[in-house]
Design a protein around this motif. Sequence first.
Motif, PDB file in Angstrom:
ATOM      1  N   SER A   1     -71.244  24.989  52.615  1.00  0.00           N
ATOM      2  CA  SER A   1     -71.503  25.424  51.241  1.00  0.00           C
ATOM      3  C   SER A   1     -70.577  24.660  50.294  1.00  0.00           C
ATOM      4  O   SER A   1     -69.590  24.054  50.715  1.00  0.00           O
ATOM      5  CB  SER A   1     -71.272  26.921  51.101  1.00  0.00           C
ATOM      6  N   GLU A   2     -70.877  24.737  49.003  1.00  0.00           N
ATOM      7  CA  GLU A   2     -70.078  24.004  48.018  1.00  0.00           C
ATOM      8  C   GLU A   2     -68.620  24.435  48.035  1.00  0.00           C
ATOM      9  O   GLU A   2     -67.705  23.604  47.994  1.00  0.00           O
ATOM     10  CB  GLU A   2     -70.656  24.200  46.619  1.00  0.00           C
ATOM     11  N   VAL A   3     -68.377  25.724  48.144  1.00  0.00           N
ATOM     12  CA  VAL A   3     -67.000  26.240  48.170  1.00  0.00           C
ATOM     13  C   VAL A   3     -66.272  25.734  49.417  1.00  0.00           C
ATOM     14  O   VAL A   3     -65.117  25.279  49.334  1.00  0.00           O
ATOM     15  CB  VAL A   3     -67.001  27.785  48.120  1.00  0.00           C
ATOM     16  N   GLU A   4     -66.930  25.780  50.560  1.00  0.00           N
ATOM     17  CA  GLU A   4     -66.303  25.305  51.799  1.00  0.00           C
ATOM     18  C   GLU A   4     -66.065  23.807  51.750  1.00  0.00           C
ATOM     19  O   GLU A   4     -65.061  23.314  52.271  1.00  0.00           O
ATOM     20  CB  GLU A   4     -67.179  25.675  52.996  1.00  0.00           C
ATOM     21  N   ARG A   5     -67.002  23.053  51.151  1.00  0.00           N
ATOM     22  CA  ARG A   5     -66.819  21.593  51.016  1.00  0.00           C
ATOM     23  C   ARG A   5     -65.593  21.296  50.163  1.00  0.00           C
ATOM     24  O   ARG A   5     -64.812  20.399  50.489  1.00  0.00           O
ATOM     25  CB  ARG A   5     -68.051  20.943  50.381  1.00  0.00           C
ATOM     26  N   LYS A   6     -65.428  22.042  49.066  1.00  0.00           N
ATOM     27  CA  LYS A   6     -64.272  21.812  48.196  1.00  0.00           C
ATOM     28  C   LYS A   6     -62.969  22.080  48.938  1.00  0.00           C
ATOM     29  O   LYS A   6     -62.010  21.310  48.829  1.00  0.00           O
ATOM     30  CB  LYS A   6     -64.353  22.704  46.956  1.00  0.00           C
TER      31      LYS A   6
ATOM     32  N   LYS B   1     -65.417  11.757  46.829  1.00  0.00           N
ATOM     33  CA  LYS B   1     -65.225  13.167  46.483  1.00  0.00           C
ATOM     34  C   LYS B   1     -66.318  13.721  45.573  1.00  0.00           C
ATOM     35  O   LYS B   1     -66.915  14.756  45.868  1.00  0.00           O
ATOM     36  CB  LYS B   1     -63.863  13.342  45.823  1.00  0.00           C
TER      37      LYS B   1
ATOM     38  N   GLU C   1     -71.150  17.904  54.724  1.00  0.00           N
ATOM     39  CA  GLU C   1     -72.400  18.021  53.973  1.00  0.00           C
ATOM     40  C   GLU C   1     -73.162  19.294  54.323  1.00  0.00           C
ATOM     41  O   GLU C   1     -73.915  19.803  53.507  1.00  0.00           O
ATOM     42  CB  GLU C   1     -73.286  16.802  54.229  1.00  0.00           C
TER      43      GLU C   1
ATOM     44  N   ILE D   1     -69.075  16.751  46.695  1.00  0.00           N
ATOM     45  CA  ILE D   1     -68.997  18.110  46.138  1.00  0.00           C
ATOM     46  C   ILE D   1     -70.291  18.474  45.403  1.00  0.00           C
ATOM     47  O   ILE D   1     -70.705  19.618  45.404  1.00  0.00           O
ATOM     48  CB  ILE D   1     -67.754  18.236  45.244  1.00  0.00           C
ATOM     49  N   ARG D   2     -70.971  17.492  44.808  1.00  0.00           N
ATOM     50  CA  ARG D   2     -72.216  17.763  44.089  1.00  0.00           C
ATOM     51  C   ARG D   2     -73.371  18.121  45.011  1.00  0.00           C
ATOM     52  O   ARG D   2     -74.343  18.699  44.577  1.00  0.00           O
ATOM     53  CB  ARG D   2     -72.601  16.555  43.249  1.00  0.00           C
ATOM     54  N   ARG D   3     -73.328  17.749  46.252  1.00  0.00           N
ATOM     55  CA  ARG D   3     -74.458  17.959  47.159  1.00  0.00           C
ATOM     56  C   ARG D   3     -74.695  19.405  47.444  1.00  0.00           C
ATOM     57  O   ARG D   3     -73.989  20.270  47.466  1.00  0.00           O
ATOM     58  CB  ARG D   3     -74.227  17.227  48.475  1.00  0.00           C
TER      59      ARG D   3
END
Length: 89
Positions: A45-50, A83, A42, A87-89
């Motif tokens: 960043s969004e890219v790293e989370r993906k 998932k 959490e 990813i939306r967070r």
Amino acid sequence: LARLLEVGGLHAVCEAELQWRSPPPTEEAVLAKVGEEMKLLEKLSEVERKRAMKRLLLEWHPDKNAERLSLATSVFQFLQAQKAALIRR
């Protein structure tokens, strides 16, 4: 056999043997550990989370874990359910 024997008795040849001899983790323990890993995601960043989510999904895909199919299926389903929200967070 000679590699296994010492003066004090038997010992493990390698780390893998120690893991093999210990009891396998329970499904609840694995799900708790994966849940902890997801909480850490959490903060990324969004890219790293993906990327991290993809890594977890690949690691726990049932096709990659034939020797622990039931456990892998449970963890994979848990990851799939979490998932979209992660990813939306």
